[in-house]
Design a protein around this motif. Structure first.
Motif, mmCIF file in Angstrom:
data_model
loop_
_atom_site.group_PDB
_atom_site.id
_atom_site.type_symbol
_atom_site.label_atom_id
_atom_site.label_comp_id
_atom_site.label_asym_id
_atom_site.label_seq_id
_atom_site.Cartn_x
_atom_site.Cartn_y
_atom_site.Cartn_z
ATOM 1 N N LYS A 5 43.493 -1.064 40.812
ATOM 2 C CA LYS A 5 44.413 -0.437 41.756
ATOM 3 C C LYS A 5 43.673 0.239 42.905
ATOM 4 O O LYS A 5 44.277 0.549 43.924
ATOM 5 C CB LYS A 5 45.289 0.591 41.036
ATOM 6 C CG LYS A 5 46.229 -0.007 40.005
ATOM 7 C CD LYS A 5 47.271 -0.910 40.655
ATOM 8 C CE LYS A 5 48.268 -1.432 39.626
ATOM 9 N NZ LYS A 5 49.296 -2.302 40.251
ATOM 10 N N ALA A 6 42.383 0.492 42.750
ATOM 11 C CA ALA A 6 41.585 1.113 43.813
ATOM 12 C C ALA A 6 41.102 0.025 44.766
ATOM 13 O O ALA A 6 39.975 -0.458 44.683
ATOM 14 C CB ALA A 6 40.411 1.880 43.217
ATOM 15 N N ALA A 7 41.969 -0.385 45.671
ATOM 16 C CA ALA A 7 41.641 -1.463 46.615
ATOM 17 C C ALA A 7 41.118 -0.932 47.938
ATOM 18 O O ALA A 7 40.523 -1.674 48.709
ATOM 19 C CB ALA A 7 42.870 -2.339 46.860
ATOM 20 N N ARG A 8 41.361 0.333 48.235
ATOM 21 C CA ARG A 8 40.924 0.901 49.516
ATOM 22 C C ARG A 8 39.496 1.402 49.418
ATOM 23 O O ARG A 8 39.108 2.030 48.437
ATOM 24 C CB ARG A 8 41.847 2.052 49.916
ATOM 25 C CG ARG A 8 41.433 2.765 51.187
ATOM 26 C CD ARG A 8 42.413 3.848 51.582
ATOM 27 N NE ARG A 8 42.437 4.951 50.656
ATOM 28 C CZ ARG A 8 41.588 5.978 50.666
ATOM 29 N NH1 ARG A 8 40.598 6.001 51.555
ATOM 30 N NH2 ARG A 8 41.694 6.960 49.798
ATOM 31 N N ARG A 9 38.718 1.162 50.465
ATOM 32 C CA ARG A 9 37.364 1.698 50.513
ATOM 33 C C ARG A 9 37.433 3.201 50.780
ATOM 34 O O ARG A 9 38.188 3.640 51.643
ATOM 35 C CB ARG A 9 36.542 1.020 51.611
ATOM 36 C CG ARG A 9 36.156 -0.412 51.285
ATOM 37 C CD ARG A 9 35.265 -0.980 52.370
ATOM 38 N NE ARG A 9 34.839 -2.330 52.044
ATOM 39 C CZ ARG A 9 33.755 -2.629 51.344
ATOM 40 N NH1 ARG A 9 32.980 -1.646 50.905
ATOM 41 N NH2 ARG A 9 33.435 -3.874 51.087
ATOM 42 N N PRO A 10 36.661 3.995 50.081
ATOM 43 C CA PRO A 10 36.711 5.454 50.293
ATOM 44 C C PRO A 10 36.155 5.828 51.661
ATOM 45 O O PRO A 10 35.334 5.118 52.236
ATOM 46 C CB PRO A 10 35.848 6.005 49.154
ATOM 47 C CG PRO A 10 34.920 4.886 48.808
ATOM 48 C CD PRO A 10 35.704 3.619 49.031
ATOM 49 N N ARG A 11 36.628 6.950 52.165
ATOM 50 C CA ARG A 11 36.117 7.454 53.435
ATOM 51 C C ARG A 11 34.712 8.026 53.228
ATOM 52 O O ARG A 11 34.411 8.589 52.178
ATOM 53 C CB ARG A 11 37.049 8.524 53.995
ATOM 54 C CG ARG A 11 38.476 8.032 54.209
ATOM 55 C CD ARG A 11 39.358 9.143 54.763
ATOM 56 N NE ARG A 11 40.732 8.709 54.876
ATOM 57 C CZ ARG A 11 41.639 8.855 53.917
ATOM 58 N NH1 ARG A 11 41.299 9.417 52.763
ATOM 59 N NH2 ARG A 11 42.874 8.441 54.087
ATOM 60 N N GLN A 12 33.892 7.913 54.276
ATOM 61 C CA GLN A 12 32.491 8.319 54.163
ATOM 62 C C GLN A 12 32.152 9.537 54.999
ATOM 63 O O GLN A 12 30.981 9.870 55.173
ATOM 64 C CB GLN A 12 31.583 7.143 54.536
ATOM 65 C CG GLN A 12 31.808 5.910 53.686
ATOM 66 C CD GLN A 12 30.866 4.780 54.010
ATOM 67 O OE1 GLN A 12 29.742 5.003 54.446
ATOM 68 N NE2 GLN A 12 31.310 3.548 53.778
#
Length: 745
Positions: free
Chosen positions: A487-494
């Protein structure tokens, strides 16, 4: 689940089942729902739709005067408007029209109650009207004055002679005749040069008398009116009139409302009014009677219904709720936000000052609502809409609670990945900074071209930053997927890492590039002085360093040079305030004199014929792109040649002196080149021995030495040239004799 009393009817059980389904899995179980009181009552209620009959009209316009079939003619729009309103209001407000509409609604009153639009067309009226209107542009004549901006009495100026009766001269171009002549330069070679002279046929004006288009009158017929000064009116198609036709039809405006009994409780009224009225009669409420009545201009549909109402009082752990459901589908439009109370523990964790991201993610798996919120955070490229999740749970959770949960989940999502992101940037960012710094320290010829070497190395450092960004995002996403799965398809913000790394790399590269230090000087101030080798002639437009070429040495054999000889460099230019005359003129004269093109005084005065001839001769030796495509001042073009920023086309280019600077090659005349040729021939005959030469006036001298012989016509040379006490040397270079002359291979 237990309570007292518990209703036994089916609708009450449906309400209880709905509440249990909402509570189950949201920090509670279905057994935690307690029913304190529940009852069902069927209330007699009427749904009423009132149809107000009106009318509308529309119009169309045609050109000319017409009498449409079945249409009444009116003298003006005011008469037409008064007659139209009189006829339509009489029909729309009559009782016969309302009764006619009521007869069409009675066979299926319940269905028509639900399907009628808020505004609909009843029927067309047999009334049609028209009136005529004069065209404002031509005032009913069908023609108007020509509007060509240059037309005067049907005539316009001739496009060939522009009104003066003269045609362009065919013998010249703007009064000047251009031609090409063959000129011999000071080396004896011929080249083509463009020259010009004034045309004698038109006396330099470029025009002669006698225009064939207008017979020298300067005027021709207007292309729009053809000499008549009048043109046909386009808006009215040259008829001068418009016909406006109007037609009408009847409309119905529908308004719906509930009619409650006097003894109906307020909570029932409030709940029923929150539901769309068109969804009830015949669908969620039984219609006991349907009646359609009419009056003057009004038609009414009344549906008497029996609407079931389930009222319940329940609790679930710390949450207490009052439920009102209406209709056979037990709709609960005013659902209490009891799930907000059940999710208080998770919400309190989210509102803490610095909650652990891992603890927040794990806590969000305790409730179905927070799981849905967490999945919405992990979705790629989709904006969070709390209304969608609230509707998924029938409004039992508020949008404000969902917004708070989403904000905390979004922060925890990036927080879980932050450790991997920070670790990646801390490891890879110094590598990018090192590449940016080394690219500035090793600022030499690039991989592809010698023109943009610093930018090619800088591009390598820039290319590393996106790779680091992608790697950090992938590793951070992998850390989140360990807790959330796929379900974690979005890349995290850096965060600020990418911007900070880019700014630091750009700042480091720029400072080192502008500093006087480089890697070759081992940290000491250093000016790169690349030696010019055989065959390394600079291409046209290549920016060469303004330095002297170092002394040549080959295999232990050095050309002897005097220690007192200064390197051959351009003379420094004083500030403009200290220059006599015009500063730009002084710079041109000084540069041309150093390059041996100008032999007059350097005073900054106005250009003399000698000065102009010297400048023209210099421009002939400059690459074509500087004079054809690049617009630069003359002083800049001359300075570029003096500072060796462009390679001049000189006779010495075809000799062994070709690799030397413009300043050295320009000061070698034909006699010097002949003596250099003879010295090269002697050096080839006696390898290893230095052969000298000197000009007739003694101002220029030099020497040539050959270290290796590659056959009868080639060898490795080194040479030195001394001009006015300043010295320049080049080598080793490969030279060959071609057509009886030595040149660089």
């Amino acid at each position: 689940m237990s309570s007292s009393p518990i209703a036994s009817d089916e609708l009450s059980q449906q309400v209880i089942a709905k509440i249990c389904a909402l509570a189950d899995g949201n920090c509670a179980k279905s057994d935690d729902v307690m029913v304190k009181n529940i009852s069902r009552t069927d209330y007699a209620t009427a749904a009423q739709a009132t149809i107000q009959i009106g009318w509308r009209s529309d119009a169309s316009t045609t050109t000319g005067q017409h009498h449409p079939n079945g249409s009444r003619h009116c003298a003006s729009f005011a008469d037409l408007d008064a007659l139209l309103k009189q006829d339509c209001n009489a029909v729309a407000g009559s009782a016969a029209t309302a009764e006619k509409l009521a007869n069409t609604l009675r066979p299926d009153a319940a269905n028509r109650f639900r399907t009628l639009n808020s505004s609909f067309k009843v029927e067309d009226l047999p009334f049609a009207y028209h009136h005529w209107e004069t065209c404002n542009k031509c005032r009913g004549n069908g023609q108007h004055a020509c509007e060509h901006y240059r037309c005067l009495f049907g005539l316009v100026p001739c496009s060939v002679c522009h009104g003066d009766g003269k045609r362009p001269c065919a013998n010249c171009s703007g009064g000047i005749i251009y031609y090409t002549v063959q000129v011999r330069d000071h080396a004896g070679n011929f080249y083509s040069r463009s020259e010009s002279k004034m045309c004698g046929q038109c006396s330099g004006t470029g025009r002669i008398w006698g225009c064939y288009t207008c017979n020298s009158s300067g005027k021709v017929n207007c292309p729009e009116c053809h000499g008549t000064s009048k043109v046909a009116c386009k808006p009215c198609d040259a008829t001068g009139w418009f016909t406006h036709r109007y037609w009408t039809w009847l409309t119905g405006a529908v308004s719906r409302c509930w009619l409650f009994a006097k003894d109906a409780p307020e909570r029932f009224k409030r709940t029923l009014e929150a539901m769309p009225i068109m969804e009830f009669p015949g669908l969620q409420a039984t219609v006991t009677q349907a009646a359609v009545s009419s009056a003057s201009g009004v038609c009414t549909i009344r549906l008497d219904c029996s609407v079931p109402h389930v009222a319940a009082s329940m609790t679930c752990l710390d949450a207490s709720m009052s439920i009102d459901a209406v209709g056979t589908k037990t709709a609960i439009p005013l659902m209490p936000h009891f799930l907000d109370t059940l999710l208080k523990k998770i919400e309190h964790l989210c509102l803490e000052k610095s909650p652990s991201p891992h603890a927040v993610i794990k806590k969000f798996h305790d409730a179905r609502v927070t799981v849905d919120v967490l999945h919405s955070v992990g979705k790629k490229g989709k904006k969070f809409k709390p209304e969608d999740i609230s509707a998924l749970y029938s409004g039992a959770v508020s949008t404000s609670c969902l917004t708070t949960l989403h904000r905390a989940a979004d922060k925890a999502y990036d927080g879980v990945a932050r450790s991997e992101v920070n670790r990646t940037w801390l490891f890879a960012a110094p590598i990018a900074l090192g590449v940016a710094g080394l690219s500035a320290l090793y600022d030499k010829d690039g991989w592809l071209t010698p023109y943009y070497a610093p930018y090619e190395d800088w591009g390598l450092a820039i290319m590393l930053l996106p790779l680091i960004w992608l790697s950090a995002g992938a590793l951070g996403q992998k850390a989140v997927q360990a807790l959330m799965g796929n379900k974690a398809a979005r890349r995290p913000r850096q965060g600020v890492w990418p911007v900070l790394a880019f700014l630091m790399a750009a700042l480091l590269h720029g400072l080192l590039l502008l500093s006087p230090y480089d890697a070759y000087g081992l940290g000491l101030p250093f000016s790169p002085q690349p030696s010019v080798t055989g065959g390394a002639q600079a291409p046209m437009g290549y920016l060469l360093p303004v330095t002297s070429i170092p002394s040549a040495s080959m295999a232990g054999q050095n050309i002897s040079t005097e220690q007192s000889s200064a390197p051959l460099l351009p003379q420094p230019v004083p500030p403009d305030a200290q220059l006599p005359g015009f500063p730009s003129q002084w710079k041109i004269q000084s540069a041309l004199k150093q390059l041996n093109f100008y032999h007059g005084p350097v005073d900054g005065g106005k250009a003399t014929p000698e000065m102009k001839a010297s400048l023209e001769a210099y421009l002939e030796s400059v690459p074509d792109y500087l004079t054809r495509y690049v617009k630069l001042p003359f002083d800049d073009i001359v300075a570029m040649g003096l500072n060796n920023q462009v390679r001049l086309i000189l006779p010495a280019n075809r000799t062994l002196a070709a690799p030397m600077t413009n300043l050295a090659r320009a000061n070698l005349n034909v006699g010097d080149l002949s003596r250099l040729e003879a010295a090269a021939e002697r050096a080839h005959t006696h390898p290893g021995q230095e052969q000298t030469w000197q000009s007739a006036d003694g101002h220029r001298s030099g020497s040539v030495i050959m270290s290796q012989s590659h056959g009868s016509a080639c060898g490795t040379f080194a040479l030195r040239v001394e001009i006015g006490g300043a010295m320049e040397s080049a080598g080793p270079l490969e030279g060959c004799r071609q057509h009886g002359q030595w040149s660089v291979r």
